[in-house]
Design an enzyme around this catalytic site. Sequence first.
Site, PDB file in Angstrom:
ATOM      1  CE  LYS A  14      -0.420   0.342   5.157  1.00  0.00           C
ATOM      2  NZ  LYS A  14      -1.348   0.243   6.294  1.00  0.00           N
ATOM      3  NE  ARG A  36       3.601  -5.080   9.155  1.00  0.00           N
ATOM      4  CZ  ARG A  36       3.258  -4.324  10.215  1.00  0.00           C
ATOM      5  NH1 ARG A  36       3.600  -4.466  11.434  1.00  0.00           N
ATOM      6  NH2 ARG A  36       2.230  -3.534   9.756  1.00  0.00           N
ATOM      7  CG  ASP A  61       7.726  -8.543  10.595  1.00  0.00           C
ATOM      8  OD1 ASP A  61       8.169  -7.397  10.754  1.00  0.00           O
ATOM      9  OD2 ASP A  61       6.898  -9.048  11.365  1.00  0.00           O
ATOM     10  CB  VAL A  62      11.610  -4.996   7.984  1.00  0.00           C
ATOM     11  CG1 VAL A  62      11.145  -4.887   6.603  1.00  0.00           C
ATOM     12  CG2 VAL A  62      10.927  -4.238   8.898  1.00  0.00           C
ATOM     13  CB  SER A 150      10.586  11.823   7.087  1.00  0.00           C
ATOM     14  OG  SER A 150       9.601  12.795   7.244  1.00  0.00           O
ATOM     15  CE1 TYR A 174       7.992   7.915  10.293  1.00  0.00           C
ATOM     16  CE2 TYR A 174       7.894  10.449  10.240  1.00  0.00           C
ATOM     17  CZ  TYR A 174       8.191   9.234   9.481  1.00  0.00           C
ATOM     18  OH  TYR A 174       8.081   9.137   8.229  1.00  0.00           O
ATOM     19  CE  LYS A 178      10.849   7.069   8.392  1.00  0.00           C
ATOM     20  NZ  LYS A 178      11.037   5.755   7.474  1.00  0.00           N
ATOM     21  CB  THR A 209       0.311   7.000   3.386  1.00  0.00           C
ATOM     22  OG1 THR A 209       0.849   7.538   4.351  1.00  0.00           O
ATOM     23  CG2 THR A 209       0.899   7.440   1.952  1.00  0.00           C
ATOM     24  CG  ASN A 212      -0.069  11.240   6.409  1.00  0.00           C
ATOM     25  OD1 ASN A 212      -1.380  10.911   5.911  1.00  0.00           O
ATOM     26  ND2 ASN A 212       0.844  11.369   5.685  1.00  0.00           N
TER      27      ASN A 212
END
Length: 251
Positions: A14, A36, A61-62, A150, A174, A178, A209, A212
């Site tokens: 997605k 995942r 799945d990382v 980001s 977050y 990043k 997305t 957010n």
Amino acid sequence: MNERKVALVTGANKGIGRAAAAQLAARGMTVLVGARDARRGEEAATALRAAGGDAHAVTLDVTDPATARAAARLAEERFGRLDVLVNNAGITGSGQVAPQDALDQLPSVVDVDMVRAVFETNVFGVITVTNAMLPLLRRAPAPRIVNVSSGAASLTIAATPGGPLAALPASAAYTPSKAALNALTVQYANELREDGILVNAADPGYVDTDINDHHGFRTPDEGAAVLVRLATLDDDGPSGGFFNDSGPVPW
């Protein structure tokens, strides 16, 4: 042996990841759709194939090294190499909320377990997947790694009073994750430069997305464009940089 270039995109079922997968497929690449959830990954791959792309779902799945190793084995058995890795999978830690409402990210009240969870995906997950795929990337003639960062990770921008990020609450999970990813990007770029592997961080902008709660004003296709540009750099392209649509982003 597969004649097409082979790309793996994590979190590709997605949003920006799916848009990047679609754009890479449209350029003639074989795309491994990392997800995942196996069912969602297969649905995305099926949609890409219906649009004329060569896409294959890969359960990944990382945060689970076993799935990264399994994905690498699959890529090796089917294609023998990997030309492009897009480390796109990421979380905010706050769930599906607008950034201005992510008050649980405030440093003074943040749950340190949430910070750990965000770093587990956004930083440690990138190391896990990248290192699992490096043997395959080294077999490619022009390998590229793109880490999806980001604009919020720019310390220069974030530290500017009244700057574009000033209206957002401070973020202890977050944003630092990043920023750490940007630092990691530089370290990989420095190590892998002699191998001809170009490694860069991408700022897709404020994209509409789930992450957010769909408050972003850019489309996933617009956000994915810089990922695809960095994934298809010429051999004389940059490495160890941080870029958006307009060019370099300040660290």
